[in-house]
Design an enzyme around this catalytic site. Structure first.
Site, PDB file in Angstrom:
ATOM      1  N   ASN A 280     -42.629 -17.727  23.507  1.00  0.00           N
ATOM      2  CA  ASN A 280     -43.062 -18.068  24.867  1.00  0.00           C
ATOM      3  C   ASN A 280     -43.594 -16.850  25.629  1.00  0.00           C
ATOM      4  OD1 ASN A 280     -42.269 -20.617  24.229  1.00  0.00           O
ATOM      5  ND2 ASN A 280     -40.563 -20.731  25.648  1.00  0.00           N
TER       6      ASN A 280
ATOM      7  N   ARG B  50     -39.531 -26.249  14.247  1.00  0.00           N
ATOM      8  CA  ARG B  50     -38.738 -27.327  14.820  1.00  0.00           C
ATOM      9  C   ARG B  50     -38.982 -28.611  14.044  1.00  0.00           C
ATOM     10  NH1 ARG B  50     -40.339 -26.391  21.100  1.00  0.00           N
ATOM     11  NH2 ARG B  50     -42.345 -25.968  20.070  1.00  0.00           N
TER      12      ARG B  50
END
Length: 394
Positions: A116, A248
């Site tokens: 991020n 993920r």
């Protein structure tokens, strides 16, 4: 004579004072963009995370963009003892004394990341503030961040998502959310003698150059060769085999167009590219051209509000047929078949957006127009570096 000397000295002092005031005023009015922190800022305010050190208070006040020294002080509060940073906080937030205390008390924790847009953005901000202020604390924080980044690099040249290494997919070499290329662009500034890094000593600069070169070689090694042809890259690659890997549960090993664009643009900016770089660019551009999807538009529309584990959802997303729509790409293409690919939190392979649950359908960018950036830039690059070979004309 004494009176004349006194007057001349006074004029010189006044001129010096005015000059210093002008320089100081200009420095104080200089803006250093906090835009690179946007992803982390949005996560802090809008996505629930029980692991946060601190959470925003109602109507959390913020510093102005021009308050760069105070923003840099925030960055130093969050910097951990190992030189890295945790993710998903607002660097412009005017923190309460209690919030500052809570943040500083976590400095010993080694849960630090490049995810991020974290760490490499903080390093660059500190470098810019040091250049303006010459306050040594910003230089020290910047150098500690650079050393952290160099230490985090794998021997093969890649970077994990988190360092020190943790369990799970965060050990993979990560292009997702700009992690790898963010690091590379930071190192490139130093290698190319960006004036904001003029303070870096020769020994550190040499280490950075070596790290940059290893990082570039690793990029070229990871380009996916599928059905005998080079294509693009995955969001994450196995840190040992360099092959596409799961992250993920809804992020499968695949050819990932969105993340690959920043890689290609980076390679296109290399001056006097060697044959491997040229081949990598040509192959990826050809893949972008061949993987275009036509007559397709993705639209968001209002829908009954629903609560998910992560946030309230007030919309839905659907794919519609539109002959006037410009070309678009899916984020994922299945390896071998090259079919547009989707998934969900159960890791099942899906082949249409409608099959994805509403929570994931609305909470993830499944389609992208980013490859258009590389395709638009390609003609100029091709004429300059490969005038006799245009892959788009084959």
């Amino acid at each position: 004579m004494i009176k004349t000397n006194f007057i001349n000295s006074s004029r010189l002092l006044l001129l010096a004072f005015c000059t210093l005031s002008f320089v100081y005023s200009n420095a104080q009015s200089s803006d250093i963009s906090t835009k690179p922190f946007t992803d982390g800022t949005n996560h802090w305010y809008f996505i629930k995370d029980k692991t946060n050190i601190i959470n925003p208070i109602p109507n959390q006040p913020k510093y102005a963009e021009t308050d760069y020294a105070k923003i840099a002080d925030n960055i130093l509060y969050f910097q951990r003892d190992n030189g890295g940073w945790p993710k998903n906080y607002d660097m412009k937030a005017i923190l309460t004394p209690q919030q500052i205390d809570s943040v500083v008390k976590t400095k010993y924790i080694e849960h630090t990341t490049f995810d991020n847009e974290t760490t490499y953005t903080h390093i660059h901000y500190l470098a810019q503030v040091y250049t303006l202020t010459k306050d040594p604390k910003y230089k020290e924080g910047c150098l500690r961040g650079i050393n952290f980044t160099l230490k985090a690099q794998y021997p093969n040249g890649g970077w994990p998502q988190y360092f020190p290494l943790e369990k799970g997919y965060s050990r993979h070499i990560t292009f997702n959310d700009g992690a790898y290329m963010g690091i590379m662009n930071l190192l490139k500034k130093i290698v190319n003698n960006d004036p904001d890094y003029a303070f870096i000593d020769a020994k550190t600069r040499k280490k950075v150059t070596k790290s940059y070169e290893k990082g570039l070689e690793c990029i070229l090694e990871m380009q996916i060769k599928d059905n005998g042809k080079l294509t693009a890259w995955c969001q994450q690659h196995d840190e040992i085999t360099l092959q596409p890997a799961w992250a993920r549960k809804f992020e499968p090993p695949s050819i990932c167009n969105a993340e690959s664009v920043d890689i290609v643009l980076f390679l296109m900016d290399i001056d006097n590219p060697n044959e491997k770089v040229i081949n990598a660019v040509q192959s990826a551009v050809k893949w972008f051209q061949d993987s275009k999807i036509y007559n397709t538009r993705v639209e968001s529309f209002e829908a009954p509000e629903m609560d998910s584990k992560y946030k309230k959802i007030k919309n839905d997303v659907r794919v519609v047929n539109d002959p006037t729509a410009p070309p678009i790409w899916t984020r994922y293409y299945e390896l071998k078949t090259h079919k547009p690919l989707f998934s969900d939190r159960d890791s099942e392979f899906l082949y249409s957006l409608a099959e994805v649950s509403r929570e994931r359908r609305t909470g993830y960018a499944w389609y992208t127009d980013k490859p258009e950036k590389a395709l638009k830039k390609y003609p100029e690059w091709q004429k300059k570096w490969t005038p006799d070979a245009d892959v788009l004309k084959k």
